[in-house]
Design a protein around this motif. Structure first.
Motif, PDB file in Angstrom:
ATOM      1  N   PHE A   9      28.807  21.840 -36.787  1.00 19.46           N
ATOM      2  CA  PHE A   9      29.370  20.510 -36.946  1.00 19.46           C
ATOM      3  C   PHE A   9      29.256  19.810 -35.605  1.00 19.46           C
ATOM      4  CE2 PHE A   9      32.833  17.404 -36.923  1.00 19.46           C
ATOM      5  CZ  PHE A   9      32.582  16.739 -38.125  1.00 19.46           C
ATOM      6  N   THR A  10      28.537  18.687 -35.560  1.00 17.32           N
ATOM      7  CA  THR A  10      28.187  18.057 -34.292  1.00 17.32           C
ATOM      8  C   THR A  10      28.798  16.668 -34.154  1.00 17.32           C
ATOM      9  OG1 THR A  10      26.193  16.986 -35.157  1.00 17.32           O
ATOM     10  CG2 THR A  10      25.975  19.268 -34.383  1.00 17.32           C
ATOM     11  N   ALA A  11      28.700  16.153 -32.928  1.00 18.14           N
ATOM     12  CA  ALA A  11      29.159  14.793 -32.659  1.00 18.14           C
ATOM     13  C   ALA A  11      28.356  13.784 -33.474  1.00 18.14           C
ATOM     14  CB  ALA A  11      29.047  14.497 -31.166  1.00 18.14           C
ATOM     15  N   THR A  12      27.068  14.061 -33.677  1.00 18.63           N
ATOM     16  CA  THR A  12      26.241  13.162 -34.493  1.00 18.63           C
ATOM     17  C   THR A  12      26.761  13.085 -35.912  1.00 18.63           C
ATOM     18  OG1 THR A  12      24.236  13.482 -33.178  1.00 18.63           O
ATOM     19  CG2 THR A  12      23.935  12.847 -35.473  1.00 18.63           C
ATOM     20  N   THR A  13      27.233  14.216 -36.437  1.00 16.81           N
ATOM     21  CA  THR A  13      27.795  14.212 -37.789  1.00 16.81           C
ATOM     22  C   THR A  13      29.042  13.334 -37.858  1.00 16.81           C
ATOM     23  OG1 THR A  13      26.963  16.460 -38.135  1.00 16.81           O
ATOM     24  CG2 THR A  13      28.620  15.664 -39.671  1.00 16.81           C
ATOM     25  N   VAL A  14      29.860  13.390 -36.820  1.00 17.35           N
ATOM     26  CA  VAL A  14      31.041  12.528 -36.775  1.00 17.35           C
ATOM     27  C   VAL A  14      30.616  11.064 -36.798  1.00 17.35           C
ATOM     28  CG1 VAL A  14      33.054  11.808 -35.446  1.00 17.35           C
ATOM     29  CG2 VAL A  14      32.432  14.231 -35.550  1.00 17.35           C
ATOM     30  N   ALA A  15      29.640  10.724 -35.964  1.00 18.74           N
ATOM     31  CA  ALA A  15      29.157   9.342 -35.905  1.00 18.74           C
ATOM     32  C   ALA A  15      28.601   8.896 -37.251  1.00 18.74           C
ATOM     33  CB  ALA A  15      28.106   9.201 -34.808  1.00 18.74           C
ATOM     34  N   ASP A  16      27.904   9.809 -37.943  1.00 17.62           N
ATOM     35  CA  ASP A  16      27.370   9.484 -39.265  1.00 17.62           C
ATOM     36  C   ASP A  16      28.507   9.217 -40.264  1.00 17.62           C
ATOM     37  OD1 ASP A  16      24.808   9.791 -38.312  1.00 17.62           O
ATOM     38  OD2 ASP A  16      24.546  11.818 -39.120  1.00 17.62           O
ATOM     39  N   ASN A  17      29.577   9.996 -40.175  1.00 15.99           N
ATOM     40  CA  ASN A  17      30.736   9.764 -41.041  1.00 15.99           C
ATOM     41  C   ASN A  17      31.360   8.401 -40.777  1.00 15.99           C
ATOM     42  OD1 ASN A  17      32.150  12.277 -42.705  1.00 15.99           O
ATOM     43  ND2 ASN A  17      30.697  12.975 -41.165  1.00 15.99           N
ATOM     44  N   ILE A  18      31.516   8.071 -39.502  1.00 14.42           N
ATOM     45  CA  ILE A  18      32.095   6.778 -39.139  1.00 14.42           C
ATOM     46  C   ILE A  18      31.221   5.650 -39.671  1.00 14.42           C
ATOM     47  CG2 ILE A  18      32.742   5.258 -37.240  1.00 14.42           C
ATOM     48  CD1 ILE A  18      34.616   7.654 -37.594  1.00 14.42           C
ATOM     49  N   MET A  75      26.398  14.567 -46.137  1.00 12.55           N
ATOM     50  CA  MET A  75      26.021  13.216 -45.765  1.00 12.55           C
ATOM     51  C   MET A  75      24.622  12.890 -46.278  1.00 12.55           C
ATOM     52  SD  MET A  75      28.640  11.981 -44.216  1.00 12.55           S
ATOM     53  CE  MET A  75      27.861  10.463 -43.659  1.00 12.55           C
ATOM     54  N   GLU A  76      23.724  13.888 -46.262  1.00 17.50           N
ATOM     55  CA  GLU A  76      22.348  13.676 -46.695  1.00 17.50           C
ATOM     56  C   GLU A  76      22.218  13.652 -48.213  1.00 17.50           C
ATOM     57  OE1 GLU A  76      20.204  16.782 -44.790  1.00 17.50           O
ATOM     58  OE2 GLU A  76      20.277  15.850 -42.797  1.00 17.50           O
ATOM     59  N   ASP A  77      23.154  14.273 -48.916  1.00 22.16           N
ATOM     60  CA  ASP A  77      23.108  14.318 -50.381  1.00 22.16           C
ATOM     61  C   ASP A  77      24.499  14.005 -50.923  1.00 22.16           C
ATOM     62  OD1 ASP A  77      22.627  14.760 -53.048  1.00 22.16           O
ATOM     63  OD2 ASP A  77      22.251  16.921 -52.863  1.00 22.16           O
ATOM     64  N   ARG A  78      24.874  12.727 -50.915  1.00 22.52           N
ATOM     65  CA  ARG A  78      26.217  12.339 -51.343  1.00 22.52           C
ATOM     66  C   ARG A  78      26.483  12.729 -52.787  1.00 22.52           C
ATOM     67  NH1 ARG A  78      29.406  10.640 -46.954  1.00 22.52           N
ATOM     68  NH2 ARG A  78      30.940  10.331 -48.595  1.00 22.52           N
ATOM     69  N   ALA A  79      25.460  12.717 -53.628  1.00 25.88           N
ATOM     70  CA  ALA A  79      25.665  13.051 -55.044  1.00 25.88           C
ATOM     71  C   ALA A  79      26.189  14.470 -55.204  1.00 25.88           C
ATOM     72  CB  ALA A  79      24.360  12.873 -55.820  1.00 25.88           C
ATOM     73  N   SER A  80      25.814  15.348 -54.285  1.00 25.35           N
ATOM     74  CA  SER A  80      26.249  16.747 -54.387  1.00 25.35           C
ATOM     75  C   SER A  80      27.753  16.883 -54.200  1.00 25.35           C
ATOM     76  CB  SER A  80      25.529  17.609 -53.352  1.00 25.35           C
ATOM     77  OG  SER A  80      25.951  17.276 -52.018  1.00 25.35           O
TER      78      SER A  80
END
Length: 518
Positions: free
Chosen positions: A117-126, A184-189
């Protein structure tokens, strides 16, 4: 918020929103003693009053989704329910400097699929929640509108830049679930599976009946450093849909449930047993009007008449089975960011003769949650009697929470509704009380348009932290004097435990569950 939820297990049955943060002791002090014996492993089964629907954790503000979110997803920070202090969760360090929020992630955080779990993932969530096109109900509630984030994976830091300073921004981030990159890459899942860093992972989904979660080994980044290695934590958690409080009480007493939130008359027989309890104060009586075109309640005079027709003190007593107290503020979950009383003296008093002038010939639909218990149903019947005594014809419908949410956030087929929304800071309610309505992509589901409230919010939002509390409360009061919304009852919401202990400051804190040795 020692979100805390939403009950929320429910912060309160039929609440559509309850913020979460998550740490602290059970609120009524009925905790374990030093010689309590815990049993490792086993299954913890908890009742929830409705089905969460689509499981995407950023897609709905329903209390059921909040309930299950806590198991599989973490927030960036937590809030201690007793002190209100910000505590670590995914982030171990944080700083707010005006409109800039900097968070440093803990080391070794992994997702349920084993990925980092990375800082980039946090930014993507935001970025996802901040994009109005995604229609997340958390935008403007737990994440300020206009927020942008930049990540530095090497340093493990995320910098969030706000459009303007937000007085309780960390409290909001303590209720914003973080999704791992695969989700994040597959929201439908995310509709029927989980992709989080939380202490449990979904293994079975049986909509309308139950959801099963299995524990994750090696989890060490829970609220204030909580882990899954603690003695007594269950290997399996089952969230079971039980819409009837009487049924939930029976299953609890028989040992088929380990936890259930019960507010109505069935609570008396549970109180007579030697059960574990956790209590949280909550707003349980909150009356909304549909301000939309084509509804009788679009007329301010009708809204005022409906309010004046009611004996609110009597309604509060019936709705809480005689155990509640008058409402004081809209943000009622402990720790309350802005304590005080914006309600007393501001909600219009009962005046049946004045109400008759406004209500003559009105035909209206009134919705409330059938899962809220017999006491709320009795109060709803009483409200209808008082409205009809003032000349209105009101059709009351007790519906399950799924149908209530569909009406409120979808069809708009309602005139009056009892929907308690529970949070602990007043800024989190702004999108529900002002701004764009559902048709325009907002969450102002009742269509409130109160210039005095809007002006008060603007002023309070520019003041740091609790310095703006008086202004926040004055803004709330303007809603009440206009009869735009009517809070009328608070109560201690009790979650009962059999064979287990847990912390329930509104929402179940998964890392607090302890199975008791028989």
């Amino acid at each position: 918020m020692k979100l805390t939820p939403a009950a929320l297990g429910l912060c309160v049955t039929a609440a559509l929103l309850t913020g979460c943060g998550g740490s602290g002791s059970d609120s009524d002090g009925n905790g374990s003693s030093g010689d309590t014996q815990y049993a490792d492993g086993g299954t913890f089964t908890m009742a929830m009053a409705g089905d969460p629907g689509k499981l995407d954790p950023q897609s709905s503000a329903s209390s059921q989704l909040f309930t299950v979110n806590q198991l599989a997803y973490d927030n960036l920070v937590a809030v201690d329910a007793d002190t209100g202090e910000i505590q670590s969760q995914l982030a171990t360090d944080w700083k707010v400097d005006g409109a800039t929020v900097t968070l440093t992630l803990g080391d070794g955080i992994t997702c349920a699929d084993g990925s980092d779990f990375t800082a980039t993932t946090v930014a993507d969530n935001i970025a996802y929640v901040a994009d109005p096109k995604n229609k997340s109900p958390y935008l403007g509630v737990f994440l300020p509108v206009g927020a942008k984030a930049e990540a530095d994976d090497a340093a493990g830091t995320v910098t969030i830049t706000l459009a303007q300073p937000a007085p309780f921004v960390l409290n909001g981030l303590a209720s914003l679930p973080m999704v791992c990159e695969a989700g994040m890459e597959d929201r439908a899942s995310l509709s029927d599976s989980t992709a989080g860093t939380g202490p449990y992972v979904l293994t079975e989904a049986a909509p309308g009946d139950h959801y099963t979660y299995e524990i994750r080994d090696g989890y060490t980044w829970g609220p204030d450093g909580a882990t899954t290695a603690e003695k007594g934590m269950p290997d399996t958690v089952v969230m079971k849909v039980v819409q009837n409080e009487g049924t939930a009480a029976n299953l609890l007493l028989s040992g088929d449930l380990n936890a259930a939130t019960v507010q109505g008359p069935d609570a008396k027989r549970l109180d007579a047993q030697d059960l574990f309890t956790s209590q949280t104060p909550a707003l349980v009586g909150e009356q909304w009007y549909n301000h939309g075109d084509g509804h009788g309640t679009a007329d301010p005079g009708v809204r005022m008449g409906l309010t004046q027709a009611l004996d609110l003190e009597q309604l509060a007593s019936v709705a809480t089975a005689g155990n509640g107290t008058p409402a004081t503020t809209l943000a009622a979950i402990q720790p309350v960011a802005c304590p005080g009383d914006s309600v007393s003296g501001n909600v219009p008093a009962q005046d049946v003769e004045a109400a008759k002038t406004a209500l003559a010939g009105q035909k209206l639909t009134f919705l409330y949650s059938s899962a809220a218990g017999n006491a709320v149903s009795a109060a709803a019947e009483l409200a209808v009697q008082q409205w009809e005594a003032a000349g209105a014809t009101v059709t009351a419908k007790g519906v399950d929470e799924t149908a209530l949410q569909q009406a409120i956030f979808g069809t708009g087929d309602w005139d009056i509704a009892w929907v308690p929304l529970n949070v602990n800071s007043p800024d989190q309610l702004v999108p529900f009380l002002s701004g764009p309505g559902m048709a325009d992509g907002g969450t102002n589901f009742s269509g409130i348009d109160n210039p005095d409230y809007d002006a008060g919010v603007k002023q309070a939002s520019g003041m740091p932290g609790t310095e703006g509390c008086d202004t926040w409360l004055q803004a709330e009061a303007s809603l009440f004097t206009a009869a735009d919304i009517v809070p009328f009852a608070n109560n201690l919401v009790t979650t009962y435990g059999n064979g287990a202990e847990f912390e329930m400051p509104g929402q179940l804190v998964p890392t607090s569950i302890r199975m008791l040795a028989s």
